[in-house]
Motif scaffolding. Sequence first.
Motif, mmCIF file in Angstrom:
data_model
loop_
_atom_site.group_PDB
_atom_site.id
_atom_site.type_symbol
_atom_site.label_atom_id
_atom_site.label_comp_id
_atom_site.label_asym_id
_atom_site.label_seq_id
_atom_site.Cartn_x
_atom_site.Cartn_y
_atom_site.Cartn_z
ATOM 1 N N LYS A 178 47.820 3.668 5.814
ATOM 2 C CA LYS A 178 47.250 2.364 6.121
ATOM 3 C C LYS A 178 47.522 1.388 4.977
ATOM 4 N N SER A 179 47.146 0.160 5.166
ATOM 5 C CA SER A 179 47.227 -0.848 4.112
ATOM 6 C C SER A 179 46.135 -0.591 3.091
ATOM 7 N N SER A 180 46.451 -0.810 1.822
ATOM 8 C CA SER A 180 45.480 -0.582 0.750
ATOM 9 C C SER A 180 45.561 -1.718 -0.264
ATOM 10 N N PRO A 181 44.433 -2.065 -0.879
ATOM 11 C CA PRO A 181 44.430 -3.119 -1.902
ATOM 12 C C PRO A 181 45.388 -2.764 -3.039
ATOM 13 N N GLY A 182 46.146 -3.770 -3.487
ATOM 14 C CA GLY A 182 47.068 -3.560 -4.591
ATOM 15 C C GLY A 182 48.471 -3.178 -4.164
ATOM 16 N N PHE A 183 48.670 -2.963 -2.860
ATOM 17 C CA PHE A 183 49.989 -2.596 -2.349
ATOM 18 C C PHE A 183 50.401 -3.562 -1.248
ATOM 19 N N SER A 184 51.668 -3.922 -1.228
ATOM 20 C CA SER A 184 52.177 -4.870 -0.234
ATOM 21 C C SER A 184 52.730 -4.165 0.997
ATOM 22 N N TYR A 185 52.574 -2.856 1.079
ATOM 23 C CA TYR A 185 53.112 -2.064 2.184
ATOM 24 C C TYR A 185 52.108 -0.974 2.544
ATOM 25 N N LYS A 186 52.242 -0.439 3.749
ATOM 26 C CA LYS A 186 51.367 0.656 4.154
ATOM 27 C C LYS A 186 51.777 1.932 3.433
ATOM 28 N N ILE A 218 44.447 7.946 16.664
ATOM 29 C CA ILE A 218 45.345 8.484 15.633
ATOM 30 C C ILE A 218 45.689 7.403 14.623
ATOM 31 N N VAL A 219 46.041 6.229 15.121
ATOM 32 C CA VAL A 219 46.421 5.119 14.244
ATOM 33 C C VAL A 219 45.213 4.591 13.462
ATOM 34 N N ALA A 220 44.091 4.428 14.150
ATOM 35 C CA ALA A 220 42.911 3.814 13.526
ATOM 36 C C ALA A 220 42.347 4.651 12.381
ATOM 37 N N PHE A 221 42.365 5.965 12.532
ATOM 38 C CA PHE A 221 41.736 6.826 11.539
ATOM 39 C C PHE A 221 42.747 7.483 10.592
ATOM 40 N N ALA A 269 51.554 12.360 10.778
ATOM 41 C CA ALA A 269 51.776 13.329 9.700
ATOM 42 C C ALA A 269 50.838 13.112 8.516
ATOM 43 N N ALA A 270 50.308 11.906 8.382
ATOM 44 C CA ALA A 270 49.491 11.562 7.212
ATOM 45 C C ALA A 270 48.267 12.454 7.064
ATOM 46 N N TYR A 271 47.721 12.941 8.168
ATOM 47 C CA TYR A 271 46.554 13.821 8.089
ATOM 48 C C TYR A 271 46.888 15.101 7.322
ATOM 49 N N GLU A 272 48.019 15.721 7.681
ATOM 50 C CA GLU A 272 48.415 16.969 7.023
ATOM 51 C C GLU A 272 48.904 16.718 5.600
#
Length: 200
Positions: free
Chosen positions: A30-38, A23-26, A170-173
Motif C-alpha cells: 500500500k501507500s505509506s508516508p515518506g514514499f512516493s510509490y506503493k 484482498i486489495v483493501a487489507f 503475495a504481500a501477505y506471505e
Amino acid sequence: MGNKLSKWLFLALILTFTVVTAIVAFSPYKSSPGFSYKLLQHSVEIEAPVDTVFKFLGKSANASHWSVFVDHIIPLNAGKISDGAVGSRRRCFCNEDETGKQWDELITVVIPGKKRQLAIYNLKEFPMSAENLATEQIYEKQNNKKCRVTFTVFFVGRSGVTDNFKMYLAAYEITRIFSKNMENIKRIVENSQTSGIHHG
C-alpha cells in the motif's frame, strides 16, 4: 432456467468483486508516508550499532543463518566486485540442492549505515512472478547501541494492473517471511553483541 443461471452468475460476480476488494483493501502492499510509490514494508528495532547490522546483512553467506525462505546465497561476480557492493550479483536458492525456487539479485544502491537496494530478477519456479521488482534495507540509527531496520519490496517505475494485483496477493506471505526473518536477525545480532561472537 435462464433467470436462475443469470442469478447465479450475478452472485458469483458479486462474490468475486468482494473477495478482490478485500484482498486489495487489507493487503500490506500500500501507500505509506515518506514514499512516493506503493510498497510493502516491515521493521524491527535491534539493540546493536547500526553499522554492525548493516555489515551483517551485507554478507550473502549470513542469509543461511537468518532467512526462513532462502537456504543459501551464492555471489555470482565476487571475483570482480566485492560481495555486498554496488554492482555485485548473487543467486538465491530456496533449497539446499539448488532445485526449485530461485532468483537473482543485483545490488544497485549502497549507502553505508543508511540503505541498501537490490533489484530482483530471473525468478524461477514461482507460482507468480513479476518484472521490475526491487527490495530495500533501510537503516535508522536510534542511538549508538540501537537501530531500526526496515525491509521493503516495491516496483521500480510503472507497474501494470496484473502485476499490482499479484503484489497485493503475495504481500501477505512476503510480510510473514519478513517478520520471521527480522526476528532471526534481531536474535542473532543481539546475541552476538552479548557473547562477543560476530558474523562478519
